[in-house]
Design a protein around this motif. Structure first.
Motif, PDB file in Angstrom:
ATOM      1  N   ARG A  15      53.897  99.225  79.982  1.00 63.63           N
ATOM      2  CA  ARG A  15      55.248  98.670  79.822  1.00 63.63           C
ATOM      3  C   ARG A  15      55.374  98.150  78.399  1.00 63.63           C
ATOM      4  O   ARG A  15      54.411  97.644  77.828  1.00 63.63           O
ATOM      5  N   PRO A  20      61.818  95.489  78.988  1.00 63.47           N
ATOM      6  CA  PRO A  20      61.566  95.698  80.418  1.00 63.47           C
ATOM      7  C   PRO A  20      62.519  96.709  81.052  1.00 63.47           C
ATOM      8  O   PRO A  20      62.174  97.355  82.041  1.00 63.47           O
ATOM      9  N   ASP A  21      63.708  96.868  80.475  1.00 60.41           N
ATOM     10  CA  ASP A  21      64.681  97.808  81.021  1.00 60.41           C
ATOM     11  C   ASP A  21      64.254  99.266  80.827  1.00 60.41           C
ATOM     12  O   ASP A  21      64.836 100.169  81.426  1.00 60.41           O
ATOM     13  N   TRP A  22      63.239  99.522  79.992  1.00 63.31           N
ATOM     14  CA  TRP A  22      62.731 100.886  79.798  1.00 63.31           C
ATOM     15  C   TRP A  22      61.914 101.338  80.995  1.00 63.31           C
ATOM     16  O   TRP A  22      61.658 102.518  81.165  1.00 63.31           O
ATOM     17  N   GLY A  23      61.462 100.404  81.820  1.00 65.19           N
ATOM     18  CA  GLY A  23      60.641 100.746  82.970  1.00 65.19           C
ATOM     19  C   GLY A  23      59.207 101.056  82.579  1.00 65.19           C
ATOM     20  O   GLY A  23      58.752 100.753  81.480  1.00 65.19           O
ATOM     21  N   VAL A  24      58.507 101.690  83.479  1.00 67.17           N
ATOM     22  CA  VAL A  24      57.111 102.062  83.254  1.00 67.17           C
ATOM     23  C   VAL A  24      57.070 103.337  82.425  1.00 67.17           C
ATOM     24  O   VAL A  24      57.870 104.247  82.625  1.00 67.17           O
ATOM     25  N   PHE A  39      58.879 106.974  78.728  1.00 67.97           N
ATOM     26  CA  PHE A  39      59.363 105.924  79.622  1.00 67.97           C
ATOM     27  C   PHE A  39      60.337 106.486  80.641  1.00 67.97           C
ATOM     28  O   PHE A  39      61.153 107.356  80.322  1.00 67.97           O
ATOM     29  N   ARG A  40      60.265 105.950  81.838  1.00 65.06           N
ATOM     30  CA  ARG A  40      61.119 106.390  82.941  1.00 65.06           C
ATOM     31  C   ARG A  40      62.603 106.318  82.562  1.00 65.06           C
ATOM     32  O   ARG A  40      63.367 107.242  82.835  1.00 65.06           O
ATOM     33  N   ASP A  41      63.016 105.210  81.925  1.00 55.01           N
ATOM     34  CA  ASP A  41      64.441 105.004  81.663  1.00 55.01           C
ATOM     35  C   ASP A  41      64.834 105.074  80.189  1.00 55.01           C
ATOM     36  O   ASP A  41      65.984 104.802  79.855  1.00 55.01           O
TER      37      ASP A  41
END
Length: 61
Positions: A15, A20-24, A39-41
């Motif tokens: 992370r 934090p909004d980028w996700g894992v 990154f997921r997002d």
């Protein structure tokens, strides 16, 4: 911060501590102090290890 990222290997989950909004994210490569993380997002991002220490993610996180 480079020492924190020295253990990052392809496939490792991380992370971004300030996004934090980028996700894992999954480490794609770690070459010359540059981490490429998908990154997921946020998609694929290149991280400068001298500026940002990624946080490892474990299965239970």
């Amino acid at each position: 911060m480079e020492d924190l990222n020295a253990i990052a290997t392809p496939g490792m989950l991380v992370r971004h501590p300030d996004k934090p909004d980028w996700g894992v994210g999954q480490v794609q490569s770690n070459i010359g102090g540059k981490l490429t993380v998908n990154f997921r997002d946020a998609g694929k991002v290149v991280i400068d290890s001298a500026r940002v220490g990624m946080m490892p993610v474990y299965k239970d996180d």
